[in-house]
Design an enzyme around this catalytic site. Structure first.
Site, mmCIF file in Angstrom:
data_model
loop_
_atom_site.group_PDB
_atom_site.id
_atom_site.type_symbol
_atom_site.label_atom_id
_atom_site.label_comp_id
_atom_site.label_asym_id
_atom_site.label_seq_id
_atom_site.Cartn_x
_atom_site.Cartn_y
_atom_site.Cartn_z
ATOM 1 N N HIS A 22 0.851 -1.196 0.000
ATOM 2 C CA HIS A 22 0.000 0.000 0.000
ATOM 3 C C HIS A 22 0.886 1.246 0.000
ATOM 4 O O HIS A 22 0.664 2.184 -0.777
ATOM 5 C CB HIS A 22 -0.906 -0.021 1.235
ATOM 6 C CG HIS A 22 -1.735 1.211 1.420
ATOM 7 N ND1 HIS A 22 -3.085 1.250 1.163
ATOM 8 C CD2 HIS A 22 -1.412 2.470 1.840
ATOM 9 C CE1 HIS A 22 -3.552 2.451 1.410
ATOM 10 N NE2 HIS A 22 -2.552 3.219 1.831
ATOM 11 N N GLU A 23 1.898 1.249 0.861
ATOM 12 C CA GLU A 23 2.798 2.402 0.947
ATOM 13 C C GLU A 23 3.686 2.517 -0.290
ATOM 14 O O GLU A 23 3.920 3.614 -0.803
ATOM 15 C CB GLU A 23 3.663 2.306 2.210
ATOM 16 C CG GLU A 23 2.903 2.494 3.504
ATOM 17 C CD GLU A 23 2.270 3.874 3.614
ATOM 18 O OE1 GLU A 23 2.816 4.837 3.041
ATOM 19 O OE2 GLU A 23 1.213 3.986 4.255
ATOM 20 N N HIS A 26 2.003 4.317 -3.112
ATOM 21 C CA HIS A 26 2.018 5.783 -3.000
ATOM 22 C C HIS A 26 3.317 6.346 -3.581
ATOM 23 O O HIS A 26 3.309 7.341 -4.318
ATOM 24 C CB HIS A 26 1.905 6.208 -1.536
ATOM 25 C CG HIS A 26 0.551 6.024 -0.937
ATOM 26 N ND1 HIS A 26 -0.606 6.459 -1.551
ATOM 27 C CD2 HIS A 26 0.163 5.471 0.247
ATOM 28 C CE1 HIS A 26 -1.652 6.172 -0.787
ATOM 29 N NE2 HIS A 26 -1.206 5.571 0.314
#
Length: 217
Positions: A22-23, A26
């Site tokens: 998820h990170e 980004h």
């Protein structure tokens, strides 16, 4: 105890990747739109060791698993550094950088659904049930993280998406909520309001995934 250890060992892989990729997503989106900060810091990588936060990725999820007897999961990774001022169009591109995390969780939920399907398409073997359980956890965790992060509350991804979409004056005022975001989130969590808000969309998305893949449960 053996059952709990078995649950932790099966859940470890989908939980760690759900949080860390998820990170990483980004950071990848930020680089695509002009900000190389995460890339220069070596954070655009699927290697979970680059994203793991000892407390958020290990201690909190394991503690919750123990206290809830495996009923719920929650955690976080080290936030990927993003300098929004370096994006080519900060207001517009902020939306895509924020949306990349939940999009990664959706992709992982679909991946784990395929793993469950594969486990039951292949002949029954010693890995059928463990892979099914791992896939179930992978779907549940990723759907939960996706929906949670889309809540329009800064600093969650949904809050940044809202800031990107609002007119400048309203966006500035709304962004000032960010310093109170975590306390607000905790109040919503422990009051049961958060589960009431995200529960229905989580169940709907989970049901759609089950229907599309015709999962055996």
């Amino acid at each position: 105890m053996d059952s709990l250890l078995q649950t932790i060992s099966i859940a470890a892989l989908p939980v760690i990747f759900a949080i860390t990729l998820h990170e990483a997503a980004h950071g990848y989106a930020a680089r695509h739109f002009g900000d190389p900060t995460a890339w220069l810091a070596g954070r655009i990588t699927p290697n979970p060791l680059r994203h793991i936060d000892l407390v958020g990725t290990i201690i909190v999820p394991v503690s919750i698993l123990i206290l809830s007897t495996g009923g719920i999961l929650f955690g976080w990774a080290k936030p990927v550094p993003v300098d929004f001022s370096r994006l080519r169009d900060p207001r517009r591109d902020m939306l895509w950088v924020a949306a990349a995390g939940p999009a990664a969780n959706l992709c992982m939920a679909l991946f784990w659904a395929m793993m469950v399907k594969l486990a039951w398409v292949l002949p029954i073997n010693p890995f059928t049930l463990p892979l099914t359980r791992m896939g179930e956890i992978g779907i549940a965790v990723n759907v939960a993280l996706m929906v949670l992060n889309l809540v329009p509350l800064p600093p969650l991804d949904g809050g940044r998406i809202a800031v990107s979409l609002l007119p400048p004056r309203q966006a500035f005022r709304f962004s000032r909520i960010e310093r109170f975001g975590l306390p607000i989130l905790l109040v919503l969590l422990f009051s049961g309001i958060l589960s009431a808000l995200i529960g229905p969309p989580m169940r709907l998305i989970g049901a759609l995934i089950d229907f599309v893949f015709q999962l055996p449960y």
